[in-house]
Design an enzyme around this catalytic site. Structure first.
Site, mmCIF file in Angstrom:
data_model
loop_
_atom_site.group_PDB
_atom_site.id
_atom_site.type_symbol
_atom_site.label_atom_id
_atom_site.label_comp_id
_atom_site.label_asym_id
_atom_site.label_seq_id
_atom_site.Cartn_x
_atom_site.Cartn_y
_atom_site.Cartn_z
ATOM 1 N N GLU A 142 55.522 -20.159 18.002
ATOM 2 C CA GLU A 142 54.876 -20.943 19.071
ATOM 3 C C GLU A 142 55.223 -20.272 20.398
ATOM 4 O O GLU A 142 56.381 -20.190 20.773
ATOM 5 C CB GLU A 142 55.374 -22.390 19.056
ATOM 6 C CG GLU A 142 55.009 -23.213 20.283
ATOM 7 C CD GLU A 142 53.511 -23.228 20.570
ATOM 8 O OE1 GLU A 142 53.126 -22.789 21.677
ATOM 9 O OE2 GLU A 142 52.728 -23.645 19.691
ATOM 10 N N ASP A 201 54.468 -14.558 20.918
ATOM 11 C CA ASP A 201 53.118 -14.425 20.398
ATOM 12 C C ASP A 201 53.193 -14.220 18.892
ATOM 13 O O ASP A 201 54.030 -13.454 18.393
ATOM 14 C CB ASP A 201 52.418 -13.243 21.061
ATOM 15 C CG ASP A 201 51.043 -12.986 20.479
ATOM 16 O OD1 ASP A 201 50.109 -13.711 20.863
ATOM 17 O OD2 ASP A 201 50.930 -12.087 19.626
ATOM 18 N N ALA A 202 52.314 -14.908 18.159
ATOM 19 C CA ALA A 202 52.400 -14.900 16.700
ATOM 20 C C ALA A 202 52.241 -13.496 16.122
ATOM 21 O O ALA A 202 52.920 -13.143 15.149
ATOM 22 C CB ALA A 202 51.342 -15.831 16.121
ATOM 23 N N ASP A 234 47.065 -21.602 12.780
ATOM 24 C CA ASP A 234 46.685 -22.863 13.428
ATOM 25 C C ASP A 234 46.824 -22.734 14.942
ATOM 26 O O ASP A 234 47.348 -23.633 15.598
ATOM 27 C CB ASP A 234 47.549 -24.014 12.905
ATOM 28 C CG ASP A 234 47.044 -25.370 13.374
ATOM 29 O OD1 ASP A 234 45.863 -25.474 13.734
ATOM 30 O OD2 ASP A 234 47.852 -26.327 13.392
#
Length: 508
Positions: A327, A353-354, A371
């Protein structure tokens, strides 16, 4: 006799300082504009495009006006510019009031999102940009007039403006908004403009009467600022990334249900007493489908995006461990823990950052859940072929990637592009949705399951929050859509997902 123009020369260092300060302040306002408009129309490529265009248009008008003012005698030109700085201070301080008063009527009247975004940007931030654009040509001419080697003064003034713009941009993103919030930042800029006005009056040799009147203008700035600051905040928390709000959905204090709103988009709903119940279709599918594929609870997972942390919370309640969540915003996590009953100790949380977090992970996962949403679409760097190659590399054998997507059932352009991109990487790509007939114009929620094999079931039922049936689209139907769409593979070089989503929605 010495040239009177040279006798009345303003100190060059002071003109340079004013140029840099006003330029920096105007860029702070531009950055803050994006943050302030986001709670009403979201933050997307279209939002920034409109804001930048409006602000540049304002600067252009201001520069043209300033060029005309610069033709006057230096003292008079500086005094007139002082009044434009008073106007800039009033307009900047009042932008909050205008936005709060006009956002609702504008959005209700202009149903097309681009029109609404542009109108709000124009109403709130065009005039501040016009007035802030006036000083640059006036100060530059004042710096050159009557000086030897005026070309050097010209270069210094241009450099000061550029350096100020750089400093203002960095200060807005890294200092002002994270530390003070948007409204307070605009009031600080209004105060800087007011101080610049007083300096210009002094440099222009203003009379005592003019100075007294100018103090009245500054008093008006203060009153507007007090009005803006006294308004209740639109955000419960304003972070470096988002405006975050928590909305209570239940009147029963013994059975609370909260909704998380990030900018203008609902990101998740949770009930304190029933963590396993999902309140949206996408959360219900992202919860149930990976569990169906794993057929056990001892699996590891990587979650792209936290939001209200509804799915990780539900899995932890089922005894599922090995949960990792990327997240980007620590404030979102803090709100999830405080108002959505998420226990931080049940998961490993990476505030990053994912894509970067997944690239930096050394382990592999049984499930990866996508998601993440920004405005109306998944962040484009999280749906490209290069990213999906990374996802596949981080999955254990037999693992599954699940991601949600929203698209208009009349077009399905975005869905088609994501499917063909996933098929380049995974042997099996399923598209799950609610088991009901589509309605014309409907924006439907889909969850795509990608892995090396198909699911063992053709339908599932789960609480969303009422008992809801979900099933995959028929492969032949998908192939027919892809054939008609001639969908393109999304890459880091070209992934126009927001464009493919379309702009037919009504701004909320």
């Amino acid at each position: 006799m010495e040239d009177p123009e040279k006798q009345s020369l303003a100190p060059l260092w002071l003109l340079i300082f004013l140029q840099a300060g006003i330029s920096a302040s105007s860029l702070v306002v531009e950055i803050v504009a994006g943050r302030m408009i986001a709670p009403y129309v979201g933050m997307s490529l279209y939002t920034w495009t409109s804001i930048i265009a409006v602000v540049l248009a304002g600067f252009s008008v201001g520069h043209w006006w300033g060029g005309r003012i610069a033709g006057y005698e230096t003292g008079r030109a500086l005094r007139i510019t002082g009044w434009t700085m008073i106007a800039a201070a009033c307009a900047t301080a009042g932008a909050t009031l205008l936005l709060r008063a006009l956002a609702g009527p504008v959005i209700e009247t202009l149903l097309h999102p681009l029109a609404a975004i542009t109108a709000l940007s124009m109403l709130a931030f065009f005039l501040p940009s016009v007035f802030a654009g006036v000083p640059a040509p006036v100060l530059t001419v004042a710096a050159m007039r009557g000086r030897d080697r005026s070309e050097r003064a010209l270069g210094a003034m241009f450099a000061a403006g550029a350096i100020g713009a750089i400093v203002g941009t960095l200060a807005a993103g890294f200092l002002f908004v994270p530390w003070m919030g948007s409204v307070a930042t605009l009031l600080v800029i209004a105060a800087i403009y007011a101080m610049a006005a007083l300096t210009l009056f002094w440099l222009g040799g203003a009379t005592s009467r003019e100075m007294t009147i100018s103090l009245g203008g500054i008093a008006a700035v203060c009153l507007i600022g007090i009005g803006a600051f006294s308004l209740p905040s639109v955000c419960d928390r304003e972070s470096s990334y988002y405006c975050i709000r928590t909305v209570a959905m239940s009147d029963d204090p013994n059975d609370p249900v909260n909704l998380m709103v990030v900018d203008h988009l609902a990101h998740g709903i949770s009930n304190r007493n029933t963590p396993r119940v999902m309140f949206t279709e996408h959360a219900a599918m992202l919860d149930a489908l990976p569990r169906m594929r794993m057929e056990r609870t001892d699996f590891t997972s990587f979650h792209i995006g936290g939001g209200s942390y509804s799915v990780p919370r539900a899995w932890a309640d089922r005894g599922i461990t090995g949960i990792t969540i990327a997240e980007i915003d620590p404030e979102v996590t803090a709100v999830a823990a405080e108002h959505f009953w998420f226990d931080r100790d049940t998961a490993t949380i990476l505030h990053n950052d994912a894509r970067r977090a997944l690239r930096g992970s050394t382990g592999k996962f049984d499930v990866i859940v996508g998601d993440a949403f920004t405005d109306i679409a998944v962040p484009e760097h999280l749906v490209t072929l290069e990213f999906l190659d990374l996802v596949a590399d981080r999955l254990e054998p037999g693992g599954v990637f699940a991601m949600n997507l929203i698209d208009n059932v009349d077009r399905l352009d975005a869905l088609s592009a994501v499917i063909v991109t996933l098929r380049e990487v995974f042997a099996s790509v399923e598209v799950w949705t609610v088991a009901s007939a589509p309605v014309t114009g409907e924006r439907r929620v889909f969850v795509l399951l990608a892995s090396d094999q198909d699911s063992p079931v053709s339908a599932i039922e789960t609480a969303a929050p009422d008992r809801t049936r979900f099933q995959p689209l028929d492969p032949g139907f998908i192939d027919n859509i892809l054939h008609r769409k001639t969908a393109q593979i999304l890459t880091d070089d070209h992934a126009p997902l927001t464009h493919l989503m379309g702009l037919d929605r009504v701004v909320d």
